[in-house]
Design an enzyme around this catalytic site. Sequence first.
Site, PDB file in Angstrom:
ATOM      1  N   SER A 147       0.855  -1.199   0.000  1.00 16.54           N
ATOM      2  CA  SER A 147       0.000   0.000   0.000  1.00 16.54           C
ATOM      3  C   SER A 147       0.883   1.238   0.000  1.00 16.54           C
ATOM      4  O   SER A 147       2.017   1.210   0.504  1.00 16.54           O
ATOM      5  CB  SER A 147      -0.876   0.025   1.254  1.00 16.54           C
ATOM      6  OG  SER A 147      -1.559   1.261   1.359  1.00 16.54           O
ATOM      7  N   TYR A 160      -1.695  -0.551  10.475  1.00 18.36           N
ATOM      8  CA  TYR A 160      -1.785  -0.856   9.036  1.00 18.36           C
ATOM      9  C   TYR A 160      -0.531  -0.358   8.319  1.00 18.36           C
ATOM     10  O   TYR A 160       0.070  -1.079   7.518  1.00 18.36           O
ATOM     11  CB  TYR A 160      -3.044  -0.197   8.463  1.00 18.36           C
ATOM     12  CG  TYR A 160      -3.304  -0.511   7.004  1.00 18.36           C
ATOM     13  CD1 TYR A 160      -3.872  -1.726   6.626  1.00 18.36           C
ATOM     14  CD2 TYR A 160      -3.012   0.418   6.004  1.00 18.36           C
ATOM     15  CE1 TYR A 160      -4.135  -2.002   5.286  1.00 18.36           C
ATOM     16  CE2 TYR A 160      -3.276   0.152   4.669  1.00 18.36           C
ATOM     17  CZ  TYR A 160      -3.840  -1.060   4.313  1.00 18.36           C
ATOM     18  OH  TYR A 160      -4.101  -1.338   2.982  1.00 18.36           O
TER      19      TYR A 160
END
Length: 257
Positions: A147, A160
């Site tokens: 990501s 995350y």
Amino acid sequence: MYLPSFRLDHKTAIVTGAGRGIGRALAIGLAEAGADVVLISRTKNDLENTADTIRQLGVKAYVMTVDVTSREEITACVEEIKESVMSIDILVNNAGINIRSAAADVTDEEWTKIMETNVKSAFMMSQEVGKIMKKQGTGGSILSVSSVAGHVALRTGVAYAASKAALIQMTKVLALEWGKDNIRVNSIGPWYFETPLTEQLLTNDEYLHDILAVTPLNRIGQLNELVGPAILLVSEAGSYVTGQTLFVDGGMTIQGF
Ligand SMILES: NC(=O)c1ccc[n+]([C@@H]2O[C@H](COP(=O)([O-])OP(=O)(O)OC[C@H]3O[C@@H](n4cnc5c(N)ncnc54)[C@H](OP(=O)(O)O)[C@@H]3O)[C@@H](O)[C@H]2O)c1
């Protein structure tokens, strides 16, 4: 002939989290390029749905209900795949979750769950599949879905972000260790794409406005726009590319001020 092949005929690919969102799109894209695909997640109905679409393309789809945070389930699943297919050529580590707690509120359980789902699972899958690829002697390609959050600081939550940064670094070290066996290891780093994971955020007009304000292409990504970069990295077209993360981000990560 200078143009290497983007086709994946006679290859077998494993895709985790293939029941919906990005994993489903990548699985169907790999199948469109000619690969047979092993579909993994915890929800059989979702996987059967992806498999139906893939079988209509004239290639094989296998459904395996697996929790990728479990070493036992991964070992058993990879063993079963090995018995069912000629070779394992491609692994896509896509399964992932997010819990968006502010740093001060992150619980130990949340931290562990995110790390186990987003990083440890990808490591365990890569380890089990990597051993088989090595034994086969024909090389292979591993692609993890990281990501933009693993590269720049975002409002996506600290656990995350840390998990995706770890995935990017894991990609480099596996590429370094396994290069001699012609096992290439890369990652794609998406910015915002509309999936069940992001659905709620993207229907918030204020949040969407903020996202677009830092996206040079001024729109969120469409799932098919991840498939081309993924195919490049796992096919012969990317045969001299390893250890890299390709951000598929509408230009988000190129900005300074
Ligand atoms: N969407 C975005 O904008 C975006 C941006 C950057 C990165 N990403 C990354 O892209 C990947 C896919 O995201 P997405 O948006 O497509 O998410 P999604 O729609 O929520 O899909 C996630 C998939 O992962 C599977 N999964 C989750 N935990 C699992 C587990 N323990 N075992 C097996 N499968 C599991 C889910 O299936 P079950 O729940 O049925 O098991 C589902 O198929 C994630 O790694 C995410 O971090 C997404």
